[in-house]
Design an enzyme around this catalytic site. Structure first.
Site, PDB file in Angstrom:
ATOM      1  N   ASP A  28     130.329  94.691  66.408  1.00  9.85           N
ATOM      2  CA  ASP A  28     130.475  95.803  65.849  1.00  9.85           C
ATOM      3  C   ASP A  28     130.515  96.040  64.407  1.00  9.85           C
ATOM      4  O   ASP A  28     131.388  95.137  63.788  1.00  9.85           O
ATOM      5  CB  ASP A  28     131.781  96.515  66.453  1.00  9.85           C
ATOM      6  N   SER A  81     128.693 103.812  66.198  1.00 14.93           N
ATOM      7  CA  SER A  81     129.037 102.997  67.465  1.00 14.93           C
ATOM      8  C   SER A  81     128.665 103.892  68.420  1.00 14.93           C
ATOM      9  O   SER A  81     128.131 103.615  69.402  1.00 14.93           O
ATOM     10  CB  SER A  81     130.387 102.936  67.482  1.00 14.93           C
ATOM     11  N   ASP A 171     134.201 107.294  57.011  1.00 11.14           N
ATOM     12  CA  ASP A 171     133.128 107.280  56.933  1.00 11.14           C
ATOM     13  C   ASP A 171     132.217 107.641  55.641  1.00 11.14           C
ATOM     14  O   ASP A 171     131.186 107.768  55.320  1.00 11.14           O
ATOM     15  CB  ASP A 171     132.566 108.238  57.938  1.00 11.14           C
ATOM     16  N   ARG A 286     131.079 114.283  67.697  1.00  9.06           N
ATOM     17  CA  ARG A 286     131.170 113.051  68.627  1.00  9.06           C
ATOM     18  C   ARG A 286     132.484 112.986  69.453  1.00  9.06           C
ATOM     19  O   ARG A 286     133.609 113.506  68.975  1.00  9.06           O
ATOM     20  CB  ARG A 286     131.332 111.924  67.619  1.00  9.06           C
ATOM     21  N   LYS A 361     137.667  99.547  71.040  1.00 13.13           N
ATOM     22  CA  LYS A 361     136.147  99.593  71.308  1.00 13.13           C
ATOM     23  C   LYS A 361     135.784  99.536  72.881  1.00 13.13           C
ATOM     24  O   LYS A 361     134.487  99.492  73.116  1.00 13.13           O
ATOM     25  CB  LYS A 361     135.473  98.501  70.745  1.00 13.13           C
ATOM     26  N   ASP A 430     133.787  95.507  61.959  1.00 14.47           N
ATOM     27  CA  ASP A 430     133.724  96.876  61.936  1.00 14.47           C
ATOM     28  C   ASP A 430     134.949  97.552  61.643  1.00 14.47           C
ATOM     29  O   ASP A 430     135.519  98.240  60.583  1.00 14.47           O
ATOM     30  CB  ASP A 430     133.233  97.609  63.066  1.00 14.47           C
ATOM     31  N   HIS A 434     136.194  98.967  57.840  1.00 18.79           N
ATOM     32  CA  HIS A 434     136.691 100.148  57.812  1.00 18.79           C
ATOM     33  C   HIS A 434     137.971 100.500  56.786  1.00 18.79           C
ATOM     34  O   HIS A 434     138.336 101.286  56.277  1.00 18.79           O
ATOM     35  CB  HIS A 434     136.797 100.852  58.921  1.00 18.79           C
ATOM     36  N   ASP A 471     125.800  97.005  66.514  1.00 18.13           N
ATOM     37  CA  ASP A 471     125.468  98.406  66.875  1.00 18.13           C
ATOM     38  C   ASP A 471     125.189  99.255  65.310  1.00 18.13           C
ATOM     39  O   ASP A 471     124.597 100.295  65.286  1.00 18.13           O
ATOM     40  CB  ASP A 471     126.789  99.215  67.441  1.00 18.13           C
ATOM     41  N   HIS A 472     125.600  98.584  64.087  1.00 17.79           N
ATOM     42  CA  HIS A 472     125.348  99.229  62.943  1.00 17.79           C
ATOM     43  C   HIS A 472     126.019  98.187  61.880  1.00 17.79           C
ATOM     44  O   HIS A 472     126.737  97.365  62.382  1.00 17.79           O
ATOM     45  CB  HIS A 472     125.859 100.631  62.980  1.00 17.79           C
ATOM     46  N   HIS A 501     130.204 102.532  57.237  1.00 23.33           N
ATOM     47  CA  HIS A 501     129.138 101.813  57.798  1.00 23.33           C
ATOM     48  C   HIS A 501     127.775 101.797  56.646  1.00 23.33           C
ATOM     49  O   HIS A 501     128.165 102.640  55.749  1.00 23.33           O
ATOM     50  CB  HIS A 501     128.611 102.372  59.063  1.00 23.33           C
TER      51      HIS A 501
END
Ligand SMILES: O=C(O)[C@H](O)COP(=O)(O)O
Ligand SMILES: [Mn+2]
Ligand SMILES: [Mn+2]
Length: 559
Positions: A28, A81, A171, A286, A361, A430, A434, A471-472, A501
């Site tokens: 991730d 994600s 984000d 989301r 996750k 991930d 963050h 995933d990113h 991300h």
């Protein structure tokens, strides 16, 4: 595809055998970027991932994981994600929540639907409450969509509007909450000038208030409930702008972790608790971090915390968050209908599947992977294992997280030979990325790499195949840059840490003793993205993917 000709049966791959044990590893937040000191993946010791990259060039490549390749509105939208795992699992690109809400607002269809008509019933006597993430990150919600919805609802009769704002900083840059609140306050002031009673009523940082996921910590949702519904919070302010500015001064706090607050009037009374007869909309499109609140708002027999008072409201989600639970029942915009995912096809074709991650996750490799659907397709053939995550901490404190435990579960599942596909998500790069803590993120990347090694070693033992991807991006770039790529400094001359991300591509590596010798990446899919991975994996299981799937990344050459 006409329903009469539809079949779950997949055609046999002309060259590739069935029955291989395949480890499918999703790192991730693990993108590919220039090597510099803000690239934690580069700085960390990652011998396993390095060996995949520097090994056979025809078995390692990059794929796109952001923007239109994963169904987001523009090429400026970073991956996330939800859209990443949706694409990986579904093998096709769907217009995602962000885009569907944009369209519904642009055409006005959002106001014609069942969901809006349902909440509208409250407008003449009740208050419209909008709860969600105040951000332009475009991952869970978008400020411009909230602005349009407030305007649209007020034009359609909402006379009293209350916003329950969750600050981001995850984000988007930390500290950006202040600007978002200012923007929103300006809109609300304009509405008030037109006679609409519109105000921010409560708030708090997304990671501490409301936006937990996969039931890791109900206390987070309770803190939000207390502020939003009961009008109770440890901090009370006259204005949201003052709240956010003052609370940011608390040492070691950040937008993500602001404590809950309520806005009070001159007499100290909260301006917007949710009461009988009100309408509520959760404005995030989301699903993962709104599902728990949706349950608290919608379920009659709810026992995760004491709600104290359960107002009789009309509640709608921006989208329906869970297609299996049909949660919430009412919603403003229909979610993407993600059907016939690779997981469902493979189970119908006898592929035995094991999926595992830790709590934070877990839904990524199950719920998102399966097209935002909870539960098994076929319990006989599938086993989903959740390793409990730590809760109540920021993950820079324990950057190794549960990578080792996840790898051990995967290893045991592989060595048991009971499964054809062993699918995991390793969260470290991930979740720690963050936090913006560069040192801890380096430790996190190393831990993820060690977990990959353990799984690949097990694949070696059973003669299996591995597919390693992500995933990113996230940990490969921890600093905000200008267009030329130069790190940006703030007013004090410090670098601006990037907690979010990125737009970077992600690796896909294939290998293992079970990989047929002529398998290699094709070179005629240069713009391949995450959605191409599903057909690739189906091939490795010995099947040809359905016609409407994005094409496979591999070919088999005679040698
Ligand atoms: O929800 C989060 O943690 C972030 O907003 C996005 O991260 P994810 O898409 O990797 O979950
Ligand atoms: Mn992710
Ligand atoms: Mn993330």
């Amino acid at each position: 595809m006409g329903s009469s000709e539809f079949s779950w049966k997949l055609a046999d791959h002309p060259k590739l055998p069935k029955g291989k044990h395949i480890a499918l590893i999703v790192l991730d937040g693990w993108g590919e970027a220039n090597p510099d000191k803000y690239n934690c993946i580069h700085v960390a010791e990652t011998p396993t991932m390095d060996s995949l990259k520097l090994g056979a060039p025809e078995k390692w490549r990059l794929v796109r994981a952001h923007g239109k390749a994963v169904g987001l509105p523009t090429e400026d939208d970073m991956g996330n994600s939800e859209v990443g795992h949706n694409a990986l699992g579904a093998g096709r690109i769907y217009a995602q929540g962000a885009k569907l809400v944009d369209l519904a607002l642009a055409t006005g269809s959002i106001y014609d639907g069942e969901g809006f008509n349902y909440i509208k019933e409250c407008f003449s006597t009740g208050t419209l409450h909008l709860i969600g993430l105040l951000s332009d990150g475009g991952v869970h919600s978008r400020l411009d969509q909230l602005q349009l919805l407030i305007k649209g609802a007020s034009e359609r009769g909402a006379k009293r509007i209350r916003i329950h704002a969750l600050t981001d900083g995850r984000d988007v840059l930390d500290g950006s909450s202040v600007g978002f609140v200012e923007t929103l306050e300006k809109d609300l002031a304009e509405l008030r000038a037109k006679g609409v009673d519109a105000q921010i009523a409560s708030g708090g940082g997304r990671m501490y208030v409301t936006m937990d996921r996969y039931e890791n910590d109900w206390g987070v949702v309770k803190r939000g409930w207390d502020a939003q519904v009961l009008g109770e919070a440890p901090y009370k302010f006259k204005s949201a702008l003052e709240a956010v500015k003052k609370l940011r001064e608390i040492p070691n706090t950040s937008d993500q972790y602001l404590p809950p607050f309520v806005i009070v009037d001159d007499s100290g009374k909260p301006v917007g608790p949710i009461v009988d007869g009100d309408a509520v909309v959760t404005i995030n499109f989301r699903a993962d971090r709104m599902t728990m609140l949706a349950k608290a708002l919608e379920y009659e027999d709810f026992d995760k915390f004491d709600r104290v008072r359960v107002p009789k409201i009309r509640y709608a989600g921006m989208l329906q968050y869970d297609g299996e639970l049909l949660l919430p029942k009412k919603y403003l915009v229909s979610p993407p209908l993600i059907e016939r995912t690779s997981g469902e096809y493979l189970v119908h074709n006898g592929v035995r599947t094991f999926a595992c991650s830790e709590t934070v996750k877990f839904g990524h490799v199950t719920f998102f992977w399966n097209g935002n659907r909870s539960g098994y397709f076929n319990q006989e053939l599938e086993e989903y294992v959740e390793v409990p995550s730590d809760s109540g901490i920021t993950f820079n404190v324990k950057p190794k997280m549960k990578a080792l435990e996840i790898a051990e579960k995967a290893r045991d599942a592989i060595l048991s030979r009971k499964f054809d596909q062993i699918r995991v998500n390793l969260p470290n790069s991930d979740m720690v990325g963050h936090t913006g803590d560069i040192e801890a993120t380096v430790v996190a990347c190393k831990a993820a790499d060690q977990a990959v090694k353990m799984i690949l070693d097990a694949i070696e033992q059973v003669g299996g195949i591995y597919v390693v991807t992500a995933d990113h991006g996230n940990a490969e770039d921890m600093v905000k840059r200008n267009k030329k790529g130069t790190p940006l400094l703030d007013k004090e001359g410090n670098i601006q840490i990037l907690t979010s991300h990125t737009l970077q591509p992600v690796p896909v590596a294939i290998g293992g003793p079970g990989l047929a010798s002529g398998v290699r990446f094709r070179n005629d899919v240069p713009t391949g993205g995450l959605a191409n991975v599903a057909a690739t994996v189906m091939n490795l299981h010995g099947f040809v993917a359905p016609d409407d799937y994005e094409t496979t990344l591999i070919e088999v050459v005679d040698n």
